[in-house]
Design a protein around this motif. Structure first.
Motif, short mmCIF file in Angstrom:
data_model
loop_
_atom_site.label_atom_id
_atom_site.label_comp_id
_atom_site.label_asym_id
_atom_site.label_seq_id
_atom_site.Cartn_x
_atom_site.Cartn_y
_atom_site.Cartn_z
N GLN A 1 0.88 -1.17 0.00
CA GLN A 1 0.00 0.00 0.00
C GLN A 1 0.91 1.22 0.00
O GLN A 1 1.26 1.75 1.05
N PRO A 2 1.29 1.69 -1.19
CA PRO A 2 2.33 2.72 -1.27
C PRO A 2 1.83 4.09 -0.82
O PRO A 2 0.65 4.42 -0.93
N ASP A 3 2.77 4.89 -0.30
CA ASP A 3 2.44 6.27 0.08
C ASP A 3 2.73 7.24 -1.06
O ASP A 3 2.59 8.45 -0.91
N HIS A 4 3.15 6.70 -2.22
CA HIS A 4 3.34 7.49 -3.42
C HIS A 4 2.99 6.62 -4.62
O HIS A 4 3.00 5.39 -4.51
N ASP A 5 2.69 7.23 -5.73
CA ASP A 5 2.32 6.46 -6.92
C ASP A 5 3.48 5.57 -7.35
O ASP A 5 4.65 5.98 -7.31
N VAL A 6 3.15 4.33 -7.75
CA VAL A 6 4.14 3.42 -8.30
C VAL A 6 3.61 2.85 -9.61
O VAL A 6 2.41 2.85 -9.88
N VAL A 7 4.54 2.37 -10.44
CA VAL A 7 4.16 1.81 -11.74
C VAL A 7 4.77 0.42 -11.87
O VAL A 7 5.99 0.25 -11.77
N LEU A 8 3.91 -0.58 -12.04
CA LEU A 8 4.37 -1.94 -12.34
C LEU A 8 4.48 -2.05 -13.86
O LEU A 8 3.56 -1.66 -14.59
N GLU A 9 5.59 -2.57 -14.33
CA GLU A 9 5.73 -2.72 -15.78
C GLU A 9 6.57 -3.95 -16.11
O GLU A 9 7.76 -4.02 -15.79
N GLY A 10 5.95 -4.93 -16.73
CA GLY A 10 6.66 -6.14 -17.12
C GLY A 10 5.89 -7.38 -16.71
O GLY A 10 4.68 -7.35 -16.49
N THR A 11 6.61 -8.48 -16.60
CA THR A 11 6.01 -9.77 -16.27
C THR A 11 6.38 -10.18 -14.86
O THR A 11 7.56 -10.32 -14.54
N GLY A 12 5.39 -10.34 -14.02
CA GLY A 12 5.64 -10.79 -12.66
C GLY A 12 5.66 -12.31 -12.57
O GLY A 12 4.94 -13.00 -13.30
N PRO B 1 8.62 -6.36 -11.89
CA PRO B 1 9.37 -5.13 -12.20
C PRO B 1 8.55 -3.87 -11.92
O PRO B 1 7.35 -3.83 -12.16
N PHE B 2 9.22 -2.86 -11.40
CA PHE B 2 8.65 -1.54 -11.20
C PHE B 2 9.38 -0.55 -12.11
O PHE B 2 10.61 -0.64 -12.25
N ARG B 3 8.66 0.36 -12.70
CA ARG B 3 9.32 1.41 -13.47
C ARG B 3 9.46 2.63 -12.58
O ARG B 3 8.49 3.14 -12.02
N THR B 4 10.70 3.10 -12.48
CA THR B 4 10.97 4.24 -11.61
C THR B 4 10.92 5.56 -12.36
O THR B 4 10.88 6.61 -11.74
N ALA B 5 10.94 5.50 -13.69
CA ALA B 5 10.87 6.73 -14.48
C ALA B 5 10.19 6.42 -15.80
O ALA B 5 10.44 5.39 -16.40
N ALA B 6 9.34 7.32 -16.23
CA ALA B 6 8.65 7.16 -17.52
C ALA B 6 8.55 8.51 -18.19
O ALA B 6 8.47 9.54 -17.53
N GLN B 7 8.57 8.50 -19.51
CA GLN B 7 8.45 9.73 -20.27
C GLN B 7 7.00 9.94 -20.67
O GLN B 7 6.36 9.04 -21.17
N HIS B 8 6.49 11.15 -20.46
CA HIS B 8 5.13 11.48 -20.88
C HIS B 8 5.20 12.30 -22.16
O HIS B 8 6.07 13.13 -22.32
N TYR C 1 0.97 -1.09 -15.03
CA TYR C 1 -0.13 -0.65 -14.16
C TYR C 1 0.34 0.45 -13.22
O TYR C 1 1.30 0.27 -12.46
N HIS C 2 -0.34 1.56 -13.29
CA HIS C 2 -0.08 2.71 -12.44
C HIS C 2 -0.94 2.57 -11.19
O HIS C 2 -2.17 2.65 -11.25
N LEU C 3 -0.30 2.33 -10.04
CA LEU C 3 -1.00 2.16 -8.77
C LEU C 3 -0.85 3.43 -7.96
O LEU C 3 0.24 3.77 -7.50
N PRO C 4 -1.95 4.18 -7.76
CA PRO C 4 -1.86 5.45 -7.03
C PRO C 4 -1.58 5.24 -5.55
O PRO C 4 -1.86 4.18 -4.98
N ALA C 5 -1.06 6.27 -4.94
CA ALA C 5 -0.80 6.25 -3.49
C ALA C 5 -2.09 5.95 -2.74
O ALA C 5 -3.17 6.44 -3.08
#
Length: 798
Positions: A637-648, A791-798, A750-754
């Motif tokens: 349950q993150p206190d900031h937005d996180v992004v899962l990207e890839g195959t778990g 995998p989590f993505r720590t940076a993404a380009q918009h 998947y973008h999981l909000p805080a």
């Protein structure tokens, strides 16, 4: 609203002037005001004559008190930027006071993603640059302004030939004079065993300009549904989800090989041509099925449709993705490339060539159609220059099976390879033709039913022959893949495994990937993304040789965000590379923790009178009728937005009080929110023009739900306890024996909000996806020895 535009390229002033002159725009006049009047007259192509033009201008506002007609009547040395963009936005389909404030038009443009020149226009060159940029800016109706104006007749005066603007071909071809014809292409196959080469009916829709000598490329869609389906027979043939999960012996299934289980191609004589024709003798009355193909018809591309072997008008038998269906599709490409013969009738001897084709072919299509494009690409046939595959299968095992289990493509419980073969065997709709091969067809169905193996669900030679990823080293053309992150029919694993196979093979193939938030749908009419324009840039490069740098201009991966509507992010790769970090999430909160449940899913499903769609929703809810037949495991349950990207990958230590069991997992986002709907909504009907006086498409967009929901499925996985690692290897399991398993989740971004919670659900039989056993084994998980790597993505380009 946000309108992304990745398909526009940067050009210098000289190029802009040359391109504008080509389509009839002035680039120099006596003064700036005269140039503006001449140009704005062209922006009203529906107005024929001065009076109609002035009336059209009078309907456009420059400011709160001035209309465009009055404004243009005044000579000026400087055009203020806000005056220009107030008018420009109206040409782009936006309304003052409704969409934007006339006092701040550039604010709206910036927020919407529309480009603009942030300076007043004080000379003619700056005006030319502003007009060129405006013509290449997206309208509210999907297309760029140049294409919107072309739909009103702006380019009707141009000759019917390829005309390029900003690196893309324009709709300058007359779609009211299309030539529609049918030919029969000779294959190397004899799948119905009649001693003759299978002839493949093919429908061609090409511009009339080809008869005047214009050579055009072909968009080929291999569409097994082109001549209809056999719905009544499918209903009768659909399997009832089996009530028993069979216990396997180790090595029950034959080892997987790359050997084709079909007989060798017979060495049959070619049909002798006794005459030659340049036009078909049968009219192609079947309409096109894909609006992206229709979009390119107006831009000079021919479209070609063939349903393939075992369909109405063609010889042969269906095999659901077998090597003969690949060969069937490749034969069409080879004829288009001048390497195979065809005839004007199915049994006649009048030959016909694809003399109108420039020898360059792209394949398009969704689902089975896109699947055959992937299959054909693995042949390496030289005329195939690129593929645009959407929601395509790269391994049929990943469609109908999973890790030793029979699974259903989402929404189609009981379907299997034999059922799909029946569905697409439209040859039987010509009963006089079909009755000649009745015995052969029955034998083929028996063979499919036997070899697909619904009893054990393991990876065997049948499925191996339908695994196109084995042959990625033979792919010679660049690829475009489109897939829905909520597509549980053709699951995302298919596109990512293909991408990984290309990467592992050291392939130099450029693979562009689009991930949207939808299910099993096309992408070309989604408003927020310029997909058709990007594909125009791509195909102009691949099939027409335009040096527009499409490979470097278009992003490698474009992904629609799941939290903020109409938001797309770009990355250089998916689930790999800089910015992606693998993380391990333990399943246990204390050491030596075990939890158990009895898999009574089938009994509860029946008691609740539930259906597949209901089960999929109910199993993931915090409060559920299925709460006692699952483990609910909060992970994060993150206190900031996180992004899962890839195959778990889920590593589980499991045991059951039976010799076999179904183990399923669901990764879920929990927390009340207005999430995006997985089905795109209609924004406007018939407002997306495909060409001049041509067809119109609806505009769609993925919108937020009108009511919040409590949970959203992110990904899932299924496995047979006897197949702890993959579908090819089955082991013996004793009741009570601990088994270490690896379950691969479907790839996701998947973008999981805080504040929202990431939950893993472990359960047994899946009423929507797996068979439905009546046995109720007790399943125990050693959580202290289990974890999720993702995998989590720590940076993404918009």
């Amino acid at each position: 609203m946000h309108l992304y535009q990745f398909g526009r390229i940067a050009t210098d002033l000289a190029t802009q002037k040359q391109e504008l002159q080509t389509i009839g725009f002035p680039i120099r006049a006596r003064n700036l005001s005269k140039l503006a009047r001449m140009t704005f007259a062209l922006l009203e192509p529906q107005a024929h004559g001065d009076v109609a033009t002035h009336e059209a201008w009078a309907n456009r506002a420059v400011g709160p008190e001035t209309d465009l007609n009055t404004w243009l009547a005044t000579n000026r040395d400087v055009i203020k930027r806000d005056d220009f963009y107030n008018v420009a936005l109206q040409y782009l389909g936006f309304q003052p006071r409704v969409d934007f404030d006339t006092a701040h038009p550039r604010t709206f443009m910036r927020e919407t993603g529309l480009p603009y020149q942030d300076a007043d226009i004080n000379n003619q060159d700056k005006f030319v640059q502003a007009i060129y940029l405006l013509l290449n800016t997206r309208t509210a109706n999907v297309v760029t302004l140049i294409n919107a104006l072309a739909a009103k007749g702006l380019l009707a005066h141009l000759p019917e030939r390829f005309t390029f603007f900003n690196g893309k071909t324009l709709p300058t071809f007359n779609t009211h004079q299309l030539i529609r014809e049918v030919v029969w292409i000779e294959s190397d196959l004899d799948t119905d065993g009649d001693g003759k080469r299978d002839m493949l009916e093919t429908t061609i829709i090409r511009p009339a300009a080809t008869n005047a000598g214009t050579k055009v490329p072909a968009l080929f869609t291999a569409n097994p549904y082109f001549h209809g389906t056999n719905d009544q027979d499918v209903e009768a043939a659909t399997h009832v989800p089996e009530p028993t999960l069979a216990v396997k012996q180790p090595g029950t299934q034959a080892p997987a090989t790359t050997q084709d289980w079909y007989p060798e191609r017979p060495d049959l004589p070619h049909r002798q041509a006794k005459d030659v024709a340049t036009a078909g003798t049968v009219y192609g009355d079947e309409p096109g099925i894909y609006s992206l193909n229709d979009y390119f018809l107006a831009r000079g591309f021919a479209t070609v449709y063939s349903a393939g072997i075992g369909t109405r008008g063609s010889d042969g038998l269906r095999s659901t993705g077998g090597p003969d269906e690949t060969a069937s599709a490749v034969a069409i490409i080879e004829w288009l490339g001048g390497q195979r013969q065809a005839f004007t009738t199915r049994t006649g001897h009048t030959a016909i060539k694809a003399w109108w084709c420039n020898g360059n072919v792209a394949m398009t299509g969704k689902s089975y159609l896109g699947t055959l494009a992937v299959a054909a690409a693995t042949s390496g046939t030289p005329a195939l220059k690129t593929v645009i595959s959407e929601a395509a299968i790269s391994s049929w095992y990943d469609y109908y099976r999973e890790q030793g289990l029979v699974v259903a493509p989402g929404g189609f419980q009981g379907e299997d390879a034999d059922v799909l073969a029946i569905d697409t065997y439209s040859r039987q709709q010509a009963p006089g033709d079909a009755q000649r091969v009745t015995k052969q067809w029955r034998n083929r169905l028996d063979e499919l039913a036997r070899r697909q193996d619904r009893q054990f669900g393991d990876y065997n030679a049948f499925w191996d022959a339908r695994n196109y990823r084995h042959h990625v080293a033979q792919i010679k053309c660049d690829f475009v893949s489109v897939h829905g992150l909520n597509d549980w029919n053709v699951k995302p694993r298919n596109v990512i495994k293909l991408h990984e196979a290309l990467r592992a093979a050291g392939s130099k193939i450029h693979h562009k990937i689009f991930f949207h938030q939808g299910q099993h749908v096309y992408l070309n009419n989604i408003r927020s993304l310029d997909f058709a324009d990007q594909m125009n840039l791509w195909l102009s490069n691949k099939l027409l040789g335009v040096d527009n740098h499409a490979v470097s201009v278009l992003p490698d991966v474009e992904i629609q965000d799941n939290v903020t509507a109409q938001t797309w992010v770009t990355t250089p790769d998916f689930g790999a590379g800089p910015g992606v970090t693998p993380k391990t999430l333990p399943l246990a909160t204390t050491t030596d923790q075990t939890q158990s449940f009895q898999d009574r899913s089938t009994a509860i499903f029946n008691d609740q009178h539930d259906d597949s769609a209901g089960f999929e929703q109910h199993i993931i809810q915090p409060q559920s009728a299925y709460a006692d037949v699952r483990l609910w495991l909060p992970l994060l349950q993150p206190d900031h937005d996180v992004v899962l990207e890839g195959t778990g990958t889920i590593y589980l230590r499991v045991k059951a009080d039976a010799a076999t069991a179904i183990i399923s997992a669901r990764l879920v986002d929990v927390g009340s929110a207005f999430r995006l709907q997985p089905t795109a909504s209609t924004v406007a009907r018939g407002n997306y023009p495909l060409g001049f006086d041509w067809q119109y498409e609806n505009t769609l967009e993925f919108a937020a739900r009108s009511h919040p929901n409590d949970a959203q499925l992110i990904s899932f996985s299924h496995a047979n306890l006897q197949n702890p690692v993959d579908g090819a290897t089955a082991i013996a399991v004793s009741p009570g024996q601990w088994v270490d398993m690896q379950l691969q989740l479907q790839p996701t971004r998947y973008h999981l909000p805080a504040g929202r919670q990431l939950v893993l659900i472990i359960h047994g039989a899946d009423m929507a996806q797996t068979i439905r056993p009546t046995a109720a084994p007790t399943i125990t998980v050693d959580l202290s020895a289990s974890h999720l790597d993702i995998p989590f993505r720590t940076a993404a380009q918009h």
